[in-house]
Write a protein that holds these residues in place. Structure first.
Motif, PDB file in Angstrom:
ATOM      1  N   LEU A  30       0.831  -1.198   0.000  1.00  0.00           N
ATOM      2  CA  LEU A  30       0.000   0.000   0.000  1.00  0.00           C
ATOM      3  C   LEU A  30       0.872   1.257   0.000  1.00  0.00           C
ATOM      4  O   LEU A  30       0.632   2.184  -0.783  1.00  0.00           O
ATOM      5  CB  LEU A  30      -0.962   0.005   1.193  1.00  0.00           C
ATOM      6  N   ARG A  34       0.945   4.196  -2.760  1.00  0.00           N
ATOM      7  CA  ARG A  34       0.702   5.580  -2.342  1.00  0.00           C
ATOM      8  C   ARG A  34       1.819   6.493  -2.833  1.00  0.00           C
ATOM      9  O   ARG A  34       1.557   7.576  -3.365  1.00  0.00           O
ATOM     10  CB  ARG A  34       0.607   5.660  -0.826  1.00  0.00           C
ATOM     11  N   ILE A 143      -5.408  -1.063  -1.293  1.00  0.00           N
ATOM     12  CA  ILE A 143      -4.409  -1.473  -2.282  1.00  0.00           C
ATOM     13  C   ILE A 143      -5.052  -1.512  -3.669  1.00  0.00           C
ATOM     14  O   ILE A 143      -4.509  -1.000  -4.645  1.00  0.00           O
ATOM     15  CB  ILE A 143      -3.790  -2.842  -1.925  1.00  0.00           C
ATOM     16  N   THR A 146      -6.018   2.187  -4.776  1.00  0.00           N
ATOM     17  CA  THR A 146      -4.840   2.998  -5.095  1.00  0.00           C
ATOM     18  C   THR A 146      -4.141   2.457  -6.338  1.00  0.00           C
ATOM     19  O   THR A 146      -3.711   3.237  -7.200  1.00  0.00           O
ATOM     20  CB  THR A 146      -3.875   3.043  -3.898  1.00  0.00           C
TER      21      THR A 146
END
Length: 166
Positions: A30, A34, A143, A146
């Motif tokens: 994640l 990001r 996850i 994004t």
């Protein structure tokens, strides 16, 4: 004869090699996504960063604005009444402001995740009576969300200035 400038190509950064624990792997992926999506927006120019790259009106700055709302809703329990509106940054918000707001939301979300010792436990909510997903589900969904929008951002950024890579 003049040649067109070559597009900027960044070297792709591979996914993280995190430890074997489930939480560490999920959080590592994640955070990788990001960082990737924030980097795509951080170097983009105005006004192109707001330009719709596709007929739906999706634009690079709007994607990061939307992800900020998703982070705050999922991990911090903030309510969003109009999801389509989250895909548009306010006219007074520039790239630096939207990126900073996203990074702040990520830091706050990570603070919440730091308190979740059990991935099967519900993500804390400011109002305990509100329903909340498990930390595992929230991480997996974030996850997916994004990653999907990072792919959109890759394409939109390439359309803006030819920049590619993570």
């Amino acid at each position: 004869m003049t040649t067109a400038p070559r597009p900027r190509r960044r070297r792709d950064t591979p996914p993280p090699r995190t430890g074997g624990g489930e939480a560490e792997v999920l959080r590592g992926f994640l955070d990788y996504l990001r960082d990737s999506v924030a980097a795509k927006v951080a170097g983009a120019r105005e006004p192109e960063v707001r330009a719709a790259g596709v007929p739906s009106g999706t634009n690079l700055l709007g994607l990061l604005n939307h992800l900020t709302y998703v982070e705050r809703s999922l991990f911090l329990g903030e309510r969003v009444d109009d999801w389509p509106a989250t895909f548009h940054a306010a006219p007074e918000d520039g790239v630096a402001e939207v990126v900073a707001r996203y990074r702040e939301a990520v830091a706050e979300a990570n603070g919440v995740l730091d308190t979740c010792a059990d991935l099967g436990a519900r993500v804390p909510r400011p109002h305990p009576e509100e329903s909340a997903p498990s930390a595992r589900w929230a991480l997996t969904h974030m996850i997916e969300e994004t990653g999907r929008h990072a792919g959109h951002a890759d394409i939109l950024r390439e359309l803006i200035d030819g920049s590619t890579g993570r």
